[in-house]
Design a protein around this motif. Structure first.
Motif, PDB file in Angstrom:
ATOM      1  N   GLU A 110      29.615  31.093  30.045  1.00  7.45           N
ATOM      2  CA  GLU A 110      28.287  30.836  29.502  1.00  7.45           C
ATOM      3  C   GLU A 110      27.206  31.456  30.382  1.00  7.45           C
ATOM      4  O   GLU A 110      26.216  31.986  29.880  1.00  7.45           O
ATOM      5  CB  GLU A 110      28.050  29.329  29.347  1.00  7.45           C
ATOM      6  CG  GLU A 110      28.818  28.742  28.186  1.00  7.45           C
ATOM      7  CD  GLU A 110      29.585  27.507  28.598  1.00  7.45           C
ATOM      8  OE1 GLU A 110      29.380  27.025  29.720  1.00  7.45           O
ATOM      9  OE2 GLU A 110      30.396  27.039  27.792  1.00  7.45           O
ATOM     10  N   PRO A 144      20.773  36.066  15.527  1.00 11.13           N
ATOM     11  CA  PRO A 144      20.771  34.594  15.541  1.00 11.13           C
ATOM     12  C   PRO A 144      21.775  34.033  16.554  1.00 11.13           C
ATOM     13  O   PRO A 144      21.489  33.048  17.233  1.00 11.13           O
ATOM     14  CB  PRO A 144      21.165  34.204  14.110  1.00 11.13           C
ATOM     15  CG  PRO A 144      20.831  35.392  13.278  1.00 11.13           C
ATOM     16  CD  PRO A 144      21.023  36.579  14.179  1.00 11.13           C
ATOM     17  N   ALA A 145      22.933  34.651  16.658  1.00 10.34           N
ATOM     18  CA  ALA A 145      23.940  34.153  17.597  1.00 10.34           C
ATOM     19  C   ALA A 145      23.445  34.299  19.035  1.00 10.34           C
ATOM     20  O   ALA A 145      23.653  33.402  19.861  1.00 10.34           O
ATOM     21  CB  ALA A 145      25.249  34.907  17.405  1.00 10.34           C
ATOM     22  N   THR A 146      22.766  35.395  19.321  1.00 11.61           N
ATOM     23  CA  THR A 146      22.243  35.605  20.669  1.00 11.61           C
ATOM     24  C   THR A 146      21.185  34.561  20.994  1.00 11.61           C
ATOM     25  O   THR A 146      21.191  33.954  22.073  1.00 11.61           O
ATOM     26  CB  THR A 146      21.642  37.018  20.796  1.00 11.61           C
ATOM     27  OG1 THR A 146      22.638  37.976  20.473  1.00 11.61           O
ATOM     28  CG2 THR A 146      21.132  37.272  22.193  1.00 11.61           C
ATOM     29  N   MET A 147      20.284  34.324  20.044  1.00 14.76           N
ATOM     30  CA  MET A 147      19.227  33.332  20.276  1.00 14.76           C
ATOM     31  C   MET A 147      19.814  31.926  20.403  1.00 14.76           C
ATOM     32  O   MET A 147      19.374  31.134  21.224  1.00 14.76           O
ATOM     33  CB  MET A 147      18.204  33.387  19.144  1.00 14.76           C
ATOM     34  CG  MET A 147      17.494  34.737  19.084  1.00 14.76           C
ATOM     35  SD  MET A 147      16.875  35.198  20.691  1.00 14.76           S
ATOM     36  CE  MET A 147      15.168  35.108  20.407  1.00 14.76           C
ATOM     37  N   GLU A 148      20.801  31.617  19.579  1.00 15.89           N
ATOM     38  CA  GLU A 148      21.438  30.306  19.634  1.00 15.89           C
ATOM     39  C   GLU A 148      22.147  30.114  20.977  1.00 15.89           C
ATOM     40  O   GLU A 148      22.088  29.043  21.573  1.00 15.89           O
ATOM     41  CB  GLU A 148      22.444  30.170  18.476  1.00 15.89           C
ATOM     42  CG  GLU A 148      22.913  28.762  18.221  1.00 15.89           C
ATOM     43  CD  GLU A 148      21.770  27.815  17.892  1.00 15.89           C
ATOM     44  OE1 GLU A 148      21.818  26.679  18.384  1.00 15.89           O
ATOM     45  OE2 GLU A 148      20.839  28.196  17.176  1.00 15.89           O
ATOM     46  N   GLY A 149      22.777  31.158  21.463  1.00 17.09           N
ATOM     47  CA  GLY A 149      23.427  31.081  22.766  1.00 17.09           C
ATOM     48  C   GLY A 149      22.417  30.825  23.872  1.00 17.09           C
ATOM     49  O   GLY A 149      22.666  30.018  24.783  1.00 17.09           O
ATOM     50  N   ARG A 151      19.495  29.318  23.491  1.00 15.08           N
ATOM     51  CA  ARG A 151      18.993  27.939  23.328  1.00 15.08           C
ATOM     52  C   ARG A 151      19.976  26.925  23.901  1.00 15.08           C
ATOM     53  O   ARG A 151      19.584  25.971  24.556  1.00 15.08           O
ATOM     54  CB  ARG A 151      18.766  27.648  21.846  1.00 15.08           C
ATOM     55  CG  ARG A 151      17.389  28.000  21.408  1.00 15.08           C
ATOM     56  CD  ARG A 151      17.098  27.394  20.031  1.00 15.08           C
ATOM     57  NE  ARG A 151      16.490  28.473  19.270  1.00 15.08           N
ATOM     58  CZ  ARG A 151      16.765  28.813  18.052  1.00 15.08           C
ATOM     59  NH1 ARG A 151      17.669  28.164  17.369  1.00 15.08           N
ATOM     60  NH2 ARG A 151      16.145  29.802  17.464  1.00 15.08           N
ATOM     61  N   SER A 152      21.261  27.171  23.644  1.00  8.25           N
ATOM     62  CA  SER A 152      22.248  26.203  24.126  1.00  8.25           C
ATOM     63  C   SER A 152      22.328  26.216  25.647  1.00  8.25           C
ATOM     64  O   SER A 152      22.462  25.168  26.265  1.00  8.25           O
ATOM     65  CB  SER A 152      23.615  26.474  23.501  1.00  8.25           C
ATOM     66  OG  SER A 152      24.142  27.689  24.003  1.00  8.25           O
TER      67      SER A 152
END
Length: 161
Positions: A110, A144-149, A151-152
């Motif tokens: 991560e 979206p996956a990059t931004m979600e990663g 954010r998490s």
């Protein structure tokens, strides 16, 4: 007509030799005339030799300059090659360290994703501030996956505090 030293000695020699022709007792003048001829011949030879030496010196200077340029090009190419080899070695070592860390630490994946996303955003900022034209290629499905990663990772960091 320009009187050069060679021409002057030729005239002096001719006059002194002619003096012997008209005044038979002027033996010394005759010898001086012969000496003047010898000086004129030597002077002409000296000029010719000086011209040859000058031409040879210019030729050697041109050759030395070309050799110096060649050596500079070779040294520059060698330095560039060495620089590329050192960069490649550093990249290889960094990748080995990252690989070992990913194997040993479960949270490292991560952190690596966060660093990659951060570097990607930094690259976009650098491109955006330059004066040249900009074109960025990005797979629309990965945004979206990059931004979600991000954010998490940020969300987990604030929960830990």
């Amino acid at each position: 007509m320009i009187l050069t030293p060679t021409l002057l000695w030729l005239l002096a020699g001719s006059l002194l030799c002619l003096a012997e022709l008209f005044l038979p007792t002027a033996f010394v003048a005759f010898l001086m005339g012969l000496s003047a001829f010898a000086v004129a011949v030597n002077s002409a030879k000296g000029k010719a030799q000086a011209q040859v030496l000058d031409a040879e010196a210019r030729q050697k200077a041109t050759i030395l300059e070309a050799e110096a340029q060649q050596k500079a090009i070779v040294l520059k190419a060698q330095a560039e090659r060495q620089s590329q080899v050192l960069k490649a070695q550093a990249t290889s070592e960094a990748l080995q360290i990252i690989g070992k860390t990913l194997q040993n630490d479960p949270n490292a994946r991560e952190a690596l994703q966060f660093l990659l996303a951060q570097n990607y955003l930094d690259m976009g900022l650098k491109i955006g501030t330059s004066d040249s034209s900009k074109v960025m290629f990005m797979d629309p499905r990965s945004i979206p996956a990059t931004m979600e990663g991000l954010r998490s990772i940020v969300g987990e960091g604030s929960k830990a505090d």
